[in-house]
Design a protein around this motif. Structure first.
Motif, short mmCIF file in Angstrom:
data_model
loop_
_atom_site.label_atom_id
_atom_site.label_comp_id
_atom_site.label_asym_id
_atom_site.label_seq_id
_atom_site.Cartn_x
_atom_site.Cartn_y
_atom_site.Cartn_z
N TYR A 177 34.62 -10.21 58.30
CA TYR A 177 35.26 -11.22 59.13
C TYR A 177 36.69 -11.46 58.65
CZ TYR A 177 30.88 -12.60 61.38
OH TYR A 177 29.72 -12.61 62.13
N GLY A 178 37.52 -11.95 59.56
CA GLY A 178 38.88 -12.37 59.19
C GLY A 178 39.89 -11.26 59.28
N LEU A 179 41.16 -11.64 59.45
CA LEU A 179 42.25 -10.69 59.55
C LEU A 179 42.89 -10.44 58.19
CD1 LEU A 179 44.18 -11.80 62.77
CD2 LEU A 179 42.92 -9.66 62.45
N ASP A 180 43.41 -9.25 58.03
CA ASP A 180 44.21 -8.92 56.85
C ASP A 180 45.28 -10.01 56.64
OD1 ASP A 180 45.38 -6.30 55.16
OD2 ASP A 180 46.91 -7.69 55.88
N PRO A 181 45.52 -10.44 55.39
CA PRO A 181 46.44 -11.56 55.14
C PRO A 181 47.92 -11.19 55.14
CG PRO A 181 45.52 -10.78 53.07
CD PRO A 181 44.83 -9.99 54.16
N GLN A 182 48.27 -9.92 55.30
CA GLN A 182 49.67 -9.54 55.13
C GLN A 182 50.58 -10.12 56.21
OE1 GLN A 182 50.19 -5.26 53.43
NE2 GLN A 182 48.26 -5.25 54.56
N GLU A 183 50.14 -10.11 57.48
CA GLU A 183 50.99 -10.67 58.53
C GLU A 183 51.26 -12.15 58.27
OE1 GLU A 183 51.14 -11.56 63.34
OE2 GLU A 183 49.73 -10.08 62.58
N ALA A 184 50.22 -12.90 57.93
CA ALA A 184 50.41 -14.32 57.65
C ALA A 184 51.37 -14.53 56.49
CB ALA A 184 49.07 -14.98 57.35
N ALA A 185 51.26 -13.69 55.46
CA ALA A 185 52.15 -13.81 54.31
C ALA A 185 53.60 -13.54 54.71
CB ALA A 185 51.72 -12.86 53.21
N ASP B 61 45.81 -2.06 56.92
CA ASP B 61 45.08 -3.32 56.78
C ASP B 61 44.05 -3.20 55.67
OD1 ASP B 61 46.37 -4.74 58.73
OD2 ASP B 61 44.69 -4.78 60.14
N ASN B 62 43.76 -4.32 55.01
CA ASN B 62 42.80 -4.27 53.90
C ASN B 62 41.40 -3.87 54.34
OD1 ASN B 62 42.10 -6.64 55.26
ND2 ASN B 62 42.28 -7.98 53.48
N ASP B 63 40.94 -4.41 55.48
CA ASP B 63 39.58 -4.10 55.92
C ASP B 63 39.46 -2.65 56.38
OD1 ASP B 63 41.15 -4.55 58.18
OD2 ASP B 63 40.09 -6.38 58.75
N PHE B 64 40.51 -2.14 57.04
CA PHE B 64 40.49 -0.74 57.49
C PHE B 64 40.48 0.20 56.30
CE2 PHE B 64 42.75 3.12 58.95
CZ PHE B 64 41.86 3.53 59.94
N LEU B 65 41.28 -0.10 55.27
CA LEU B 65 41.26 0.73 54.06
C LEU B 65 39.89 0.67 53.39
CD1 LEU B 65 44.76 -0.22 52.56
CD2 LEU B 65 44.14 1.90 53.74
N THR B 66 39.23 -0.46 53.48
CA THR B 66 37.89 -0.59 52.90
C THR B 66 36.89 0.25 53.67
OG1 THR B 66 38.43 -2.84 52.19
CG2 THR B 66 36.11 -2.23 52.19
N VAL B 67 36.98 0.24 54.99
CA VAL B 67 36.09 1.09 55.80
C VAL B 67 36.32 2.57 55.45
CG1 VAL B 67 35.56 1.89 58.13
CG2 VAL B 67 35.86 -0.54 57.69
N ARG B 68 37.56 2.99 55.33
CA ARG B 68 37.83 4.39 54.97
C ARG B 68 37.23 4.73 53.61
NH1 ARG B 68 43.64 6.71 56.81
NH2 ARG B 68 42.34 8.58 56.77
N LYS B 69 37.32 3.81 52.68
CA LYS B 69 36.73 4.04 51.36
C LYS B 69 35.22 4.20 51.46
CE LYS B 69 36.06 1.58 46.94
NZ LYS B 69 34.66 1.14 47.15
N LEU B 70 34.56 3.31 52.20
CA LEU B 70 33.11 3.38 52.34
C LEU B 70 32.67 4.69 53.02
CD1 LEU B 70 32.43 -0.30 53.46
CD2 LEU B 70 31.71 0.74 51.28
N LEU B 71 33.42 5.11 54.01
CA LEU B 71 33.09 6.37 54.68
C LEU B 71 33.27 7.55 53.74
CD1 LEU B 71 34.63 5.88 58.25
CD2 LEU B 71 32.33 5.37 57.45
N ALA B 72 34.35 7.54 52.96
CA ALA B 72 34.60 8.63 52.02
C ALA B 72 33.51 8.73 50.96
CB ALA B 72 35.97 8.45 51.36
N VAL C 39 39.63 -3.63 49.67
CA VAL C 39 40.79 -2.89 49.16
C VAL C 39 42.06 -3.66 49.56
CG1 VAL C 39 42.09 -0.73 49.32
CG2 VAL C 39 39.58 -0.69 49.37
N PRO C 40 43.00 -3.87 48.65
CA PRO C 40 44.22 -4.60 49.02
C PRO C 40 44.96 -3.94 50.17
CG PRO C 40 44.05 -4.41 46.64
CD PRO C 40 42.97 -3.55 47.21
N GLY C 41 45.45 -4.76 51.10
CA GLY C 41 46.26 -4.24 52.19
C GLY C 41 47.60 -3.74 51.68
N ASP C 42 48.21 -2.82 52.42
CA ASP C 42 49.40 -2.15 51.87
C ASP C 42 50.37 -1.73 52.96
OD1 ASP C 42 51.12 -1.01 50.05
OD2 ASP C 42 49.87 0.75 49.64
N TYR C 43 50.90 -2.69 53.72
CA TYR C 43 51.92 -2.35 54.71
C TYR C 43 53.14 -1.65 54.10
CZ TYR C 43 49.52 -5.41 58.10
OH TYR C 43 48.61 -6.00 58.94
#
Length: 356
Positions: free
Chosen positions: A258-266, A132-143, A306-310
């Motif tokens: 806020y909000g869900l990653d857009p990949q599922e909707a796409a 998910d885009n938000d999860f990848l962003t959290v990982r980036k911030l933590l790193a 960060v862009p989501g990447d399923y």
């Protein structure tokens, strides 16, 4: 990757199979969607329309009778079938991807992992929310250390669905492995474990809110990680006002998104990876990083998402099979999440904190 693509058989063509697995397999270099298994005539027609070259089988037995013609089996059927179908595929000599949850218990997940190891085969679990885009962003911030030492992690996967949809996911039969704890809970627990490591204690509150419901539709899970981080996780179908997807609070700053990653909707709307800027989120939806102010009133700075990447999941599966690269999500990782889910179910039932 070069050479003949690996041939994947997909068991199940409901939401998971048609919206997630089939499009992602079809978009992955090194993989091809060979066969879809569904007994539903309408879904058979849908599979042929969406993937004109695909073969269709009515039962898993038809698929396993042609095991020599396949290189991978993907199991996206109802939860209660995951363990027996995965075991059958492994015994037929086929690598396996299983949708989450891999099993109803951690013990079953570990038995499948042992069988895969014994046969020398890949057994991977589709935890797509790691990309998910938000999860990848959290990982980036933590790193980057942008938040300092993280003290509290809040994760919400909330929906407003006051009316029941029906089907096995809302069944009260324990054999179906339904309810939100095992559905959305599989995602939020897995993400917390990836970010902050093993859990030492679990407390949960689980309710059945909607009239006619037979299994949990509003659940809260509190985790104490061995690292000292506390995770507060919410999964609900009865949330009239949605909270932030993530709130991560550290010694230097916090991140709110806020909000869900857009990949599922796409994917639901027919979008496919490789078409346009896949997984990219508009700037107005970015989260914010800051301290001492509310992001709702403009506090902090916008943090580019960060862009989501399923597609990365199946790319990693193909690389694991073709080149011996690491399994993107192991069955033992899924078993660790099931340890937490089982503890949460016990905690909610007995009104106790469970030590792991």
């Amino acid at each position: 990757m070069t050479g003949t693509p690996l041939r994947a058989g997909l068991v199940g063509y409901g939401l998971a199979g048609s919206v997630f697995h089939a499009p992602l397999i079809a978009a992955t270099e090194g993989l091809t969607l060979d066969t879809v298994v569904t007994s539903n005539p309408e879904r058979q027609r849908q599979a042929r329309a969406e993937h004109p070259d695909v073969r269709v089988a009515a039962t898993p037995d038809e698929l396993f009778d042609r095991a020599a013609e396949l290189d991978l089996v993907v199991i996206a059927s109802p939860n209660r079938t995951h363990v027996p179908l995965a075991a059958t595929a492994l015994k037929a000599g086929l690598p396996v991807v299983v949708d989450k949850p891999i099993a109803g218990t951690a013990a079953e997940a570990r038995e499948l992992a042992a069988l895969a190891d014994e046969r020398g085969l890949l057994l991977s679990v589709f935890q797509n929310r790691r990309w998910d885009n938000d999860f990848l962003t959290v990982r980036k911030l933590l790193a980057e250390g942008a938040l300092g030492e993280v003290w509290r992690f809040e994760s919400r996967f909330e929906r407003w669905r006051p009316q029941l949809k029906g089907g096995w996911r809302e069944s009260g039969d324990p054999a179906e492995i339904g309810g939100l704890l095992y559905d959305l809970g599989s995602h939020v627990v897995d993400q917390a474990l990836v970010l902050f490591g093993p859990v030492s204690a679990v407390y949960a509150e689980s309710d059945v809110r909607r009239a006619g419901a037979r299994t949990d539709d509003d659940t809260f899970i509190a985790l104490t990680h061995a690292s000292g981080v506390r995770s507060h996780l919410y999964v609900s179908a009865t949330t009239a006002q949605l909270g932030p997807r993530f709130r991560v609070l550290g010694s230097k700053a916090g991140y709110v998104k806020y909000g869900l990653d857009p990949q599922e909707a796409a994917l639901r709307e027919g979008g496919r990876p490789g078409a346009g800027a896949w997984g990219v989120e508009p700037e107005e939806l970015w989260g914010r990083v800051g301290s001492g102010e509310s992001p709702v009133s403009g506090g902090g700075r916008p943090e580019p998402t960060v862009p989501g990447d399923y597609p990365a999941y199946y790319a990693a599966v193909a690389k694991a099979l073709l080149e011996g690269a690491p399994n993107p999500v192991t069955a033992l990782e899924a078993a660790a999440a099931l340890d937490v889910l089982e503890a949460a179910r016990r905690s909610a039932r007995e009104k106790v904190t469970v030590t792991l």
